[in-house]
Design a protein around this motif. Structure first.
Motif, PDB file in Angstrom:
ATOM      1  N   SER A 126     -26.115  15.191  37.973  1.00 55.30           N
ATOM      2  CA  SER A 126     -24.759  15.555  37.558  1.00 55.30           C
ATOM      3  C   SER A 126     -24.206  16.732  38.342  1.00 55.30           C
ATOM      4  CB  SER A 126     -24.733  15.869  36.058  1.00 55.30           C
ATOM      5  OG  SER A 126     -24.811  14.681  35.310  1.00 55.30           O
ATOM      6  N   SER A 127     -25.031  17.741  38.597  1.00 51.31           N
ATOM      7  CA  SER A 127     -24.564  18.915  39.337  1.00 51.31           C
ATOM      8  C   SER A 127     -24.131  18.532  40.746  1.00 51.31           C
ATOM      9  CB  SER A 127     -25.669  19.975  39.406  1.00 51.31           C
ATOM     10  OG  SER A 127     -25.956  20.482  38.121  1.00 51.31           O
ATOM     11  N   GLU A 145     -23.105  15.468  31.218  1.00 55.39           N
ATOM     12  CA  GLU A 145     -22.491  16.733  30.811  1.00 55.39           C
ATOM     13  C   GLU A 145     -21.931  17.482  32.013  1.00 55.39           C
ATOM     14  OE1 GLU A 145     -22.141  17.504  27.724  1.00 55.39           O
ATOM     15  OE2 GLU A 145     -23.562  16.176  26.741  1.00 55.39           O
ATOM     16  N   VAL A 146     -20.711  17.980  31.891  1.00 57.47           N
ATOM     17  CA  VAL A 146     -20.072  18.673  33.001  1.00 57.47           C
ATOM     18  C   VAL A 146     -19.654  20.081  32.568  1.00 57.47           C
ATOM     19  CG1 VAL A 146     -19.237  16.612  34.152  1.00 57.47           C
ATOM     20  CG2 VAL A 146     -17.856  17.629  32.354  1.00 57.47           C
ATOM     21  N   PRO A 147     -19.703  21.035  33.494  1.00 52.85           N
ATOM     22  CA  PRO A 147     -19.250  22.392  33.146  1.00 52.85           C
ATOM     23  C   PRO A 147     -17.736  22.427  33.010  1.00 52.85           C
ATOM     24  CG  PRO A 147     -19.749  22.243  35.482  1.00 52.85           C
ATOM     25  CD  PRO A 147     -20.175  20.931  34.877  1.00 52.85           C
ATOM     26  N   PRO A 148     -17.205  23.248  32.105  1.00 57.78           N
ATOM     27  CA  PRO A 148     -15.741  23.362  32.004  1.00 57.78           C
ATOM     28  C   PRO A 148     -15.168  23.861  33.321  1.00 57.78           C
ATOM     29  CG  PRO A 148     -16.850  24.426  30.141  1.00 57.78           C
ATOM     30  CD  PRO A 148     -17.909  24.120  31.154  1.00 57.78           C
ATOM     31  N   ASP A 149     -14.161  23.164  33.824  1.00 60.98           N
ATOM     32  CA  ASP A 149     -13.553  23.543  35.089  1.00 60.98           C
ATOM     33  C   ASP A 149     -12.123  23.013  35.095  1.00 60.98           C
ATOM     34  OD1 ASP A 149     -12.721  23.650  37.874  1.00 60.98           O
ATOM     35  OD2 ASP A 149     -14.833  23.959  38.375  1.00 60.98           O
ATOM     36  N   THR A 196     -29.068  16.269  33.789  1.00 66.30           N
ATOM     37  CA  THR A 196     -28.538  16.457  32.438  1.00 66.30           C
ATOM     38  C   THR A 196     -29.573  16.134  31.372  1.00 66.30           C
ATOM     39  OG1 THR A 196     -26.397  15.806  33.318  1.00 66.30           O
ATOM     40  CG2 THR A 196     -26.607  15.893  30.939  1.00 66.30           C
ATOM     41  N   ASN A 203     -33.088  22.411  26.272  1.00 67.67           N
ATOM     42  CA  ASN A 203     -32.316  23.226  25.325  1.00 67.67           C
ATOM     43  C   ASN A 203     -32.834  23.051  23.907  1.00 67.67           C
ATOM     44  OD1 ASN A 203     -30.653  24.318  27.262  1.00 67.67           O
ATOM     45  ND2 ASN A 203     -28.979  22.885  26.925  1.00 67.67           N
TER      46      ASN A 203
END
Length: 292
Positions: A126-127, A145-149, A196, A203
């Motif tokens: 994903s990154s 899952e993606v970072p908020p951007d 992800t 986590n």
């Protein structure tokens, strides 16, 4: 002259070398080198650090590459827009995807509807896929899952449980499910940083103070499956990605919810692209149709 020099600069930055860039542009390497040198001399700036045959972007070169990437993409979008007024009969769509599972179904559905559109698919975690969107290497991402951007718009399309999988010699093999605490001390084969699935399970393990022993870190699903099959440890996978195998079994975690969510993603500034919009519409319709 400046336009040609910028085009040459962009090719060198994109292909990370003068010879590959010259081949891509179908011009001689001396011609390309002269154009880039003239650009640097005109503005008294170094755009590349030349280390033997390798080249690296300087700070100024990095900033310029971001601009030329937008210019290059805008030019392609303009061509596709004009072609598209007669129907989507031409164009190329680059897709960055975390795996072939959803991506293949989406692409098949899209090609059935728009057979003239060429599709390139780039696999990675994903990154990596997210970075390909930001650098204009990919038009659309099929990612987890993606970072908020604020630069990127996302469209959610599914969520899936993370399960473990083990080989037939593992004590868990005959079980229908486990609880998270059962993983304490277990030998684990994990994906590379940026995965992800790895982020989701780690986590949860940290939140519940459960420790596992990482014996290998591998960068592909296929390598992990082989390592698990040979008894080196257990692996983690999204439930829809598990392919039935006589020597492997997927087992759910019953007492906690470990999920990965999946999205279509693209640059917000390119939201009006007819190619991107047509792909997203087709892909979402495909997924929703499969769920009904």
């Amino acid at each position: 002259m400046i336009k040609m020099a910028l085009r040459s600069f962009h090719a060198v930055a994109l292909h990370r070398g003068f010879s590959r860039a010259a081949k891509a542009l179908n011009i001689s390497q001396p011609t390309l080198s002269t154009q880039v040198k003239a650009l640097e001399e005109r503005y008294s700036v170094d755009l590349f650090r030349r280390i033997g045959r390798k080249v690296e972007l300087t700070g100024a070169g990095t900033e310029l590459f971001e601009i030329t990437s937008r210019l290059n993409q805008a030019e392609q979008d303009a061509e596709y827009l004009l072609d598209g007024f007669g129907g989507l009969t031409a164009g190329k769509l680059s897709i960055a995807a975390v795996g072939p599972f959803h991506a293949t179904d989406m692409i098949v559905a899209y090609k059935q509807k728009y057979p003239a559109i060429d599709i390139e698919i780039l696999f990675g975690n994903s990154s990596h896929s997210f970075e390909r969107i930001l650098t204009f290497e990919a038009d659309v991402g099929i990612i987890a899952e993606v970072p908020p951007d604020s630069r990127v718009k996302t469209l959610p399309y599914s969520a899936h449980d993370v399960v473990i999988f083990v080989n037939s010699e593992h004590p868990f093999f005959e079980r229908d499910s486990i609880v998270l605490a059962d993983l304490e001390g277990q030998k684990v084969i994990r994906r590379e940083a940026g995965s992800t699935t790895r982020i989701a399970i780690e986590n949860v393990l940290e939140q519940h103070d459960v420790s596992v022993e990482t014996v290998l870190e591998l960068g592909s699903r296929e390598a992990i499956w082989k390592a698990v099959e040979q008894g080196l440890g257990l692996g983690f996978v999204a439930d829809f990605e598990f392919v039935p195998h006589e020597n492997l079994r997927a087992i759910g975690i019953s007492d906690v919810k470990v999920q990965t969510k999946y999205y279509l993603a693209f640059l917000a500034e390119r939201g009006q692209s007819r190619l991107i919009a047509s792909f997203c519409e087709t892909a979402i319709n495909k997924i929703q149709g499969d769920l009904t």
